[in-house]
Motif scaffolding. Sequence first.
Motif, PDB file in Angstrom:
ATOM      1  N   UNK A 562       0.825  -1.367  -0.187  1.00  0.00           N
ATOM      2  CA  UNK A 562       0.039   0.050   0.047  1.00  0.00           C
ATOM      3  C   UNK A 562       0.878   1.219  -0.037  1.00  0.00           C
ATOM      4  N   UNK A 563       1.824   1.217   0.850  1.00  0.00           N
ATOM      5  CA  UNK A 563       2.669   2.489   0.959  1.00  0.00           C
ATOM      6  C   UNK A 563       3.459   2.700  -0.239  1.00  0.00           C
ATOM      7  N   UNK A 564       4.115   1.543  -1.006  1.00  0.00           N
ATOM      8  CA  UNK A 564       4.824   2.031  -2.159  1.00  0.00           C
ATOM      9  C   UNK A 564       4.086   2.411  -3.450  1.00  0.00           C
ATOM     10  N   UNK A 565       2.621   1.813  -3.491  1.00  0.00           N
ATOM     11  CA  UNK A 565       1.611   2.363  -4.433  1.00  0.00           C
ATOM     12  C   UNK A 565       1.245   3.632  -4.181  1.00  0.00           C
ATOM     13  N   UNK A 566       0.966   4.041  -2.792  1.00  0.00           N
ATOM     14  CA  UNK A 566       0.444   5.370  -2.352  1.00  0.00           C
ATOM     15  C   UNK A 566       1.659   6.434  -2.746  1.00  0.00           C
ATOM     16  N   UNK A 567       2.704   6.343  -2.068  1.00  0.00           N
ATOM     17  CA  UNK A 567       3.459   7.330  -2.059  1.00  0.00           C
ATOM     18  C   UNK A 567       4.474   7.748  -3.237  1.00  0.00           C
ATOM     19  N   UNK A 568       4.324   6.560  -4.161  1.00  0.00           N
ATOM     20  CA  UNK A 568       5.146   6.744  -5.293  1.00  0.00           C
ATOM     21  C   UNK A 568       4.404   7.925  -6.115  1.00  0.00           C
ATOM     22  N   UNK A 569       3.055   8.139  -5.902  1.00  0.00           N
ATOM     23  CA  UNK A 569       2.239   8.765  -6.579  1.00  0.00           C
ATOM     24  C   UNK A 569       2.098  10.491  -6.090  1.00  0.00           C
ATOM     25  N   UNK A 570       2.761  10.631  -5.128  1.00  0.00           N
ATOM     26  CA  UNK A 570       2.745  11.694  -4.254  1.00  0.00           C
ATOM     27  C   UNK A 570       3.738  12.607  -4.554  1.00  0.00           C
ATOM     28  N   UNK A 571       3.652  13.872  -4.533  1.00  0.00           N
ATOM     29  CA  UNK A 571       4.957  15.015  -4.829  1.00  0.00           C
ATOM     30  C   UNK A 571       4.479  16.314  -3.736  1.00  0.00           C
ATOM     31  N   UNK A 572       5.119  16.561  -2.763  1.00  0.00           N
ATOM     32  CA  UNK A 572       4.714  17.775  -2.011  1.00  0.00           C
ATOM     33  C   UNK A 572       6.014  17.789  -1.272  1.00  0.00           C
ATOM     34  N   UNK A 573       6.354  18.994  -0.688  1.00  0.00           N
ATOM     35  CA  UNK A 573       7.403  19.591   0.004  1.00  0.00           C
ATOM     36  C   UNK A 573       7.181  18.915   1.400  1.00  0.00           C
TER      37      UNK A 573
END
Length: 842
Positions: A562-573
């Motif tokens: 879940x974490x790999x799939x999720x955070x790979x799509x997120x970009x924020x400072x």
Amino acid sequence: MKIFFIIIFFLLRSCVGGANDTIMRRQSLRDGDVIVSEGKRFAFGYFSPGNSKLRYVGVWYAQMNKQTVVWVANRDHPINDTSGHIKFNSGGNLCVYASANETELIWSTNVSDRILEPSLVVARVSDSGNLVLLDPVTGRVFWESFDHPTDTFLPFMRLGFTRKDGLDRFLTSWRSPDDPGSGNYTLRLERRGFPQTMMYNGLTPLWRGGTWTGQRWSGVPEKTLKSIFNISFVNNQDEVSNTYGVLDASVVTRLVLSEAGILQRFTWNGREKRWIGLRPNPQEQCDDYAYCGPNGYCDPLSRDTFECICLPGYKPKAPGDWKLRDPSGGCTRRDTTSVCRGREGFVKLKRVKIPNTSAASVDMNVTLKECEVTCLRNCSCVAYASAYYESEGGPRGCLTWHGDMLDTRTYSSSGQDLFVRVDKAELERWNRNGSSRKRRLFLILISLILAVMLLMVIFLCFVRKRQKSKRHKRSSKTFAPSYIDFGESLRFEELQDKARNRELPLFELTTIAAATDEFSFQNKLGEGGFGSVYKGVLENGMEIAVKRLSKNSGQGVVEFKNEVKLISKLQHRNLVRILGCCVELDEKMVIYEYLPNKSLDYFIFHEEQRAMLDWPTRIDIIRGIARGILYLHHDSRLRIIHRDLKASNILLDNEMIPKIADFGMARIFGGNQIEGSTNRVVGTYGYMSPEYAMDGQFSIKSDVYSFGVLILEIITGKKNSGFKDKFSNLFGHVWDRWEKGEVTEIIDKSMDAETYDESEVMKCIHIGLLCVQEIVSDRPDMPTVVLMLGHNAIDLPSPKHPAFMTRKRRESNDGGSSSGVWLSGENGISVNDVTLTSVYGR
């Protein structure tokens, strides 16, 4: 007779325990010999830096696990082998020779003309790191290393110059980590005009620390922590110098000018055995010297795409260049004929680093009002400012500029007032623009408040209607939330396919094993239910954090995917950045950026570290977390509920910028859905909202609740769970003080009261209480929270009782919140699937 006293002195010293901190007149030090200060803090002897084989003589910290050198004698004249000797010559100078036969002099203290009796002199290294040449009986000092610094500014050293002997004390960088020779960068107090700190690359100005304002250096926005440091600045007929002391002797700190031209303070963390770096200078483009050219100033918060702006009354000298983002030509006067006709005035620029003062005129005996009159009478005067701010007397002294103004910039919450001379037409234009801006801001604020109130009313009606419907129709068998659980649908083979398609970098197991030294215990940062986290260094020097799923963990497989799939799509400072993953053999790992300052709980729940967090740092952390949650809830392509927001999951980079981490428990919602439910309650006690802990109901307001807990913990420095008082948790204590009007008593005492505005802290406590209210619909959403945390004050609704207090919960007939609270303690709630983690920051 004097010789007799010296003999008695050193006999007594040797009887007590030896003179291991002293080089005697007839004594010599060979390569391998070391003397150590009396308190074992500093050592003096020979060393080789980094991978170099050359030998140098210097002073370093005696008890660090990695040698940290603070002063070098022969920095530009190394010894090629280990045959060097340190001894006194016949004139009483301490000398470094290339060999025992004393034929080649490498370095000398060179003060023979001041040593009256050379036979009586000794050299001693002190617990402050100072190598001193002195008379042991009278205590008279002939020479000291503190007068000849290299790249390090230690407590109780002086930076500056004395007018009588012309001695200039300044920092010079090393050439490289392997070469302590004099580098290209220097930091010094300027002799010309009004004193200011300047950093040079050779002869070229690189960064300006500015003038001493009485509270800080004008070019360094952070206010010095008076609870830790005692700073003294001297400017008189004898000397101009700056020094600082440490009020707590257990605090080990140093200021270093690096070989890359970065000035940074480091503080030693004894528990972790490493140096923690604080805010470096220069840090951003506006810090570059004269970045916007003559008569321009840099505003990093400018609403335009270009941060350079001309000072009032000026225009770009070459407008075409400014459009191409090249402001080096600077600005010129709009009309040079109309600024001295008796009709001109001054425009006040707030929160600025005042221009370079090397050519400024100074008069310390006038008030700020008299300064304005003086400037107005002189047609060549283009601007004025106060020279100094007294803690009680306010502005003092007068600085005036009479030509081009260089290196001015604005800050968000510090700086000084600068008054720039303009003609009557320009003054009226600025006044109109100022009034117009105020009106626009007021209208925008009113519109936002009305829009938020309307949205809250619509949302409240929707939620209440839905709650009533659920009470009649809800069944655990028929409920089917529409969130997308990637943890169940993503196979490890798919991860490898995505990596090969460059969607997510894939690391080889051998690479990660080498980077972490085969997952050695020394590189272990912490562990939790998922497994362990390790620090690693890749071949290219990049530092990484490796989250390694335990092979026999009953928890974590779903969370890992879940974490790999999720955070790979997120970009924020304000979200931790994923670098890739490793899925090989039985190993499953996620690779993140390494954040050196660990996690938020490491600072706020430890007395020593908490004292390092002043209010500007704390409010920046609070706002950063809020922006990260806002992105998850509303601004990302996916609507994400974190479900495990807590202090240990907020990581801090080297600039103390917060990064939300650990998305293993997160859930993604589809469409416009904002809530869901689960039969498996996971999270951390003390941060879970009541509806989630009791009924498994989670929503974006669950994260809002956790954020409210974080606000109160950051301000008080205390944990919500395990709070030791007549109340079972922090909420009860805060609420009790709130109702009694004594809420200021909960503010962390380790935070210097001079670093914060009490009304701003009170507003944050108010927001925290709004976020932890028991009824979901009473809590604000994150757009509203971010608006509340803004610099513009707004009227906040009164908070109601927080959740988890001392009486059973009850609900009013209309579905709104009542004064009832949740039962906790001996007969309170229990959550069977709550995880209690003890994870260090990654």
